[in-house]
Scaffold this motif. Structure first.
Motif, PDB file in Angstrom:
ATOM      1  N   LEU A   4       0.832  -1.212   0.000  1.00  0.00           N
ATOM      2  CA  LEU A   4       0.000   0.000   0.000  1.00  0.00           C
ATOM      3  C   LEU A   4       0.862   1.256   0.000  1.00  0.00           C
ATOM      4  N   ILE A   5       1.868   1.284   0.860  1.00  0.00           N
ATOM      5  CA  ILE A   5       2.733   2.471   0.971  1.00  0.00           C
ATOM      6  C   ILE A   5       3.474   2.724  -0.335  1.00  0.00           C
ATOM      7  N   VAL A   6       4.078   1.672  -0.878  1.00  0.00           N
ATOM      8  CA  VAL A   6       4.829   1.825  -2.131  1.00  0.00           C
ATOM      9  C   VAL A   6       3.878   2.173  -3.280  1.00  0.00           C
ATOM     10  N   GLY A   7       2.708   1.557  -3.300  1.00  0.00           N
ATOM     11  CA  GLY A   7       1.731   1.842  -4.349  1.00  0.00           C
ATOM     12  C   GLY A   7       1.304   3.297  -4.347  1.00  0.00           C
ATOM     13  N   ILE A   8       0.976   3.813  -3.175  1.00  0.00           N
ATOM     14  CA  ILE A   8       0.582   5.221  -3.074  1.00  0.00           C
ATOM     15  C   ILE A   8       1.740   6.125  -3.465  1.00  0.00           C
ATOM     16  N   ALA A   9       2.955   5.765  -3.033  1.00  0.00           N
ATOM     17  CA  ALA A   9       4.133   6.572  -3.358  1.00  0.00           C
ATOM     18  C   ALA A   9       4.345   6.655  -4.863  1.00  0.00           C
ATOM     19  N   ILE A  10       4.168   5.541  -5.560  1.00  0.00           N
ATOM     20  CA  ILE A  10       4.335   5.519  -7.020  1.00  0.00           C
ATOM     21  C   ILE A  10       3.335   6.453  -7.685  1.00  0.00           C
ATOM     22  N   ILE A  11       2.102   6.417  -7.235  1.00  0.00           N
ATOM     23  CA  ILE A  11       1.066   7.275  -7.817  1.00  0.00           C
ATOM     24  C   ILE A  11       1.342   8.745  -7.511  1.00  0.00           C
ATOM     25  N   VAL A  12       1.782   9.021  -6.298  1.00  0.00           N
ATOM     26  CA  VAL A  12       2.059  10.403  -5.885  1.00  0.00           C
ATOM     27  C   VAL A  12       3.220  10.992  -6.673  1.00  0.00           C
ATOM     28  N   VAL A  13       4.343  10.261  -6.771  1.00  0.00           N
ATOM     29  CA  VAL A  13       5.510  10.819  -7.461  1.00  0.00           C
ATOM     30  C   VAL A  13       5.212  11.028  -8.940  1.00  0.00           C
ATOM     31  N   TYR A  14       4.354  10.187  -9.500  1.00  0.00           N
ATOM     32  CA  TYR A  14       3.963  10.393 -10.899  1.00  0.00           C
ATOM     33  C   TYR A  14       3.141  11.668 -11.038  1.00  0.00           C
ATOM     34  N   ASN A  15       2.157  11.840 -10.171  1.00  0.00           N
ATOM     35  CA  ASN A  15       1.283  13.008 -10.268  1.00  0.00           C
ATOM     36  C   ASN A  15       1.992  14.300  -9.897  1.00  0.00           C
ATOM     37  N   LEU A  16       3.080  14.205  -9.160  1.00  0.00           N
ATOM     38  CA  LEU A  16       3.890  15.388  -8.865  1.00  0.00           C
ATOM     39  C   LEU A  16       4.841  15.712 -10.014  1.00  0.00           C
ATOM     40  N   GLY A  17       4.911  14.843 -10.991  1.00  0.00           N
ATOM     41  CA  GLY A  17       5.767  15.076 -12.139  1.00  0.00           C
ATOM     42  C   GLY A  17       7.220  14.735 -11.902  1.00  0.00           C
ATOM     43  N   TRP A  18       7.498  13.952 -10.867  1.00  0.00           N
ATOM     44  CA  TRP A  18       8.881  13.605 -10.546  1.00  0.00           C
ATOM     45  C   TRP A  18       9.412  12.476 -11.416  1.00  0.00           C
ATOM     46  N   VAL A  19       8.528  11.750 -12.058  1.00  0.00           N
ATOM     47  CA  VAL A  19       8.942  10.671 -12.948  1.00  0.00           C
ATOM     48  C   VAL A  19       8.008  10.668 -14.158  1.00  0.00           C
ATOM     49  N   SER A  20       8.562  10.349 -15.302  1.00  0.00           N
ATOM     50  CA  SER A  20       7.790  10.384 -16.539  1.00  0.00           C
ATOM     51  C   SER A  20       6.958   9.122 -16.707  1.00  0.00           C
ATOM     52  N   GLY A  21       5.809   9.287 -17.322  1.00  0.00           N
ATOM     53  CA  GLY A  21       4.954   8.144 -17.613  1.00  0.00           C
ATOM     54  C   GLY A  21       5.535   7.240 -18.683  1.00  0.00           C
ATOM     55  N   VAL A  22       6.536   7.726 -19.429  1.00  0.00           N
ATOM     56  CA  VAL A  22       7.151   6.895 -20.464  1.00  0.00           C
ATOM     57  C   VAL A  22       8.442   6.230 -19.975  1.00  0.00           C
ATOM     58  N   TRP A  23       8.753   6.387 -18.678  1.00  0.00           N
ATOM     59  CA  TRP A  23       9.913   5.687 -18.138  1.00  0.00           C
ATOM     60  C   TRP A  23       9.666   4.189 -18.188  1.00  0.00           C
ATOM     61  N   PRO A  24      10.615   3.347 -18.575  1.00  0.00           N
ATOM     62  CA  PRO A  24      12.039   3.631 -18.845  1.00  0.00           C
ATOM     63  C   PRO A  24      12.374   3.696 -20.334  1.00  0.00           C
ATOM     64  N   PHE A  25      11.430   4.143 -21.154  1.00  0.00           N
ATOM     65  CA  PHE A  25      11.608   4.081 -22.600  1.00  0.00           C
ATOM     66  C   PHE A  25      12.242   5.336 -23.207  1.00  0.00           C
ATOM     67  N   GLN A  26      12.557   6.343 -22.356  1.00  0.00           N
ATOM     68  CA  GLN A  26      13.093   7.595 -22.906  1.00  0.00           C
ATOM     69  C   GLN A  26      14.324   7.396 -23.798  1.00  0.00           C
ATOM     70  N   PRO A  27      15.295   6.550 -23.396  1.00  0.00           N
ATOM     71  CA  PRO A  27      16.508   6.411 -24.228  1.00  0.00           C
ATOM     72  C   PRO A  27      16.255   5.838 -25.617  1.00  0.00           C
ATOM     73  N   ILE A  28      15.142   5.128 -25.794  1.00  0.00           N
ATOM     74  CA  ILE A  28      14.883   4.517 -27.104  1.00  0.00           C
ATOM     75  C   ILE A  28      13.612   5.074 -27.749  1.00  0.00           C
ATOM     76  N   ARG A  29      13.177   6.242 -27.310  1.00  0.00           N
ATOM     77  CA  ARG A  29      11.948   6.822 -27.854  1.00  0.00           C
ATOM     78  C   ARG A  29      12.031   7.028 -29.355  1.00  0.00           C
ATOM     79  N   HIS A  30      13.247   7.303 -29.860  1.00  0.00           N
ATOM     80  CA  HIS A  30      13.392   7.535 -31.290  1.00  0.00           C
ATOM     81  C   HIS A  30      13.172   6.261 -32.114  1.00  0.00           C
ATOM     82  N   LEU A  31      13.209   5.119 -31.455  1.00  0.00           N
ATOM     83  CA  LEU A  31      12.989   3.851 -32.138  1.00  0.00           C
ATOM     84  C   LEU A  31      11.533   3.403 -32.073  1.00  0.00           C
ATOM     85  N   LEU A  32      10.739   4.112 -31.278  1.00  0.00           N
ATOM     86  CA  LEU A  32       9.358   3.727 -31.037  1.00  0.00           C
ATOM     87  C   LEU A  32       8.400   4.681 -31.751  1.00  0.00           C
TER      88      LEU A  32
END
Length: 236
Positions: free
Chosen positions: A134-162
């Motif tokens: 529960l704690i980790v789940g809420i933390a994941i949702i919170v850090v995403y909504n705060l903009g601290w991590v991208s929704g496309v992580w971990p694909f940023q390094p290969i975005r040009h291939l996608l």
């Protein structure tokens, strides 16, 4: 109040999964009508439709978390987990391959089934630890909504291939958090008492819930085949 996860069927979970399936079919039905040019629609990314999809994903992923805890919460069942994981990987590959054929510009590289496979690997270790989940789940949702991590992580390094736009994408952030909350839910006495236990058991609901993966895989090809045949007959 927490309890031990149960191997008994909780009809509330069946209803949640069935509701997700019905809403998914409706969503894809409207999407296909738009694809064939029969209705104007902002699906899947227009106002309201995006939120509609979020409801579907939330229901599905809460059920994924619940199932992980119900099966592996007491003891990790390696054979069961590996078998299910292989099914998901093969199903994901089928989705990717079919999307490359039908929509090569918007092919699916990490959709719902890809996510469930990876999230199962990431979350199964939490299946016996509901409070931590529960704690980790809420933390994941919170850090995403705060903009601290991208929704496309971990694909940023290969975005040009996608593809710049894909027909189905489910980010590890925030949706892994929902799976973890589903694990926590599997330990809550009020939920295990089955809020829907007084509802009459529907064979259709139970069948759809038990075969949700197959339904997920075949419903869209069936819809496409029907609409394609209608479109062809109208053009003749």
């Amino acid at each position: 109040m927490s309890a031990k996860p149960t191997n008994k069927r909780v009809y509330t979970v069946d209803l949640m999964r069935f509701s997700a399936i019905v809403l998914m079919v409706i969503f894809h039905f409207i999407y296909d009508l738009k694809f064939f040019g029969w209705v104007p629609s902002e699906i899947p990314d227009g106002a309201g439709w995006r939120e509609f999809r979020y409801v579907i994903l939330t229901l599905f992923f809460l059920c994924v978390g619940f199932s992980l805890a119900a099966v592996h919460g007491g003891k990790f069942k390696k054979k069961h987990f590996v078998k299910r994981l292989i099914q998901l990987i093969l199903a994901s590959a089928a989705v990717t391959l079919s999307s490359l054929i039908m929509a090569p510009q918007n092919w699916i590289f990490f959709g719902v089934l890809h996510f469930i496979a990876v999230a199962s690997l990431l979350c199964v270790g939490f299946s016996g630890f509901p409070k931590t989940a529960l704690i980790v789940g809420i933390a994941i949702i919170v850090v995403y909504n705060l903009g601290w991590v991208s929704g496309v992580w971990p694909f940023q390094p290969i975005r040009h291939l996608l593809p710049g736009y894909t027909n189905d994408y489910v980010g590890l952030f925030p949706w892994t958090g929902v799976v973890l909350i589903g694990i926590w839910l599997a330990y809550q006495a009020w939920f295990l008492n089955d809020p829907a236990k007084s509802f009459p058991r529907s064979k259709i609901v139970l069948f759809a819930s038990k075969h949700s993966l197959i339904i997920y895989l075949i419903h869209q090809p069936i819809l496409f085949a029907i609409f394609g045949a209608i479109s062809w007959s109208l053009s003749v």
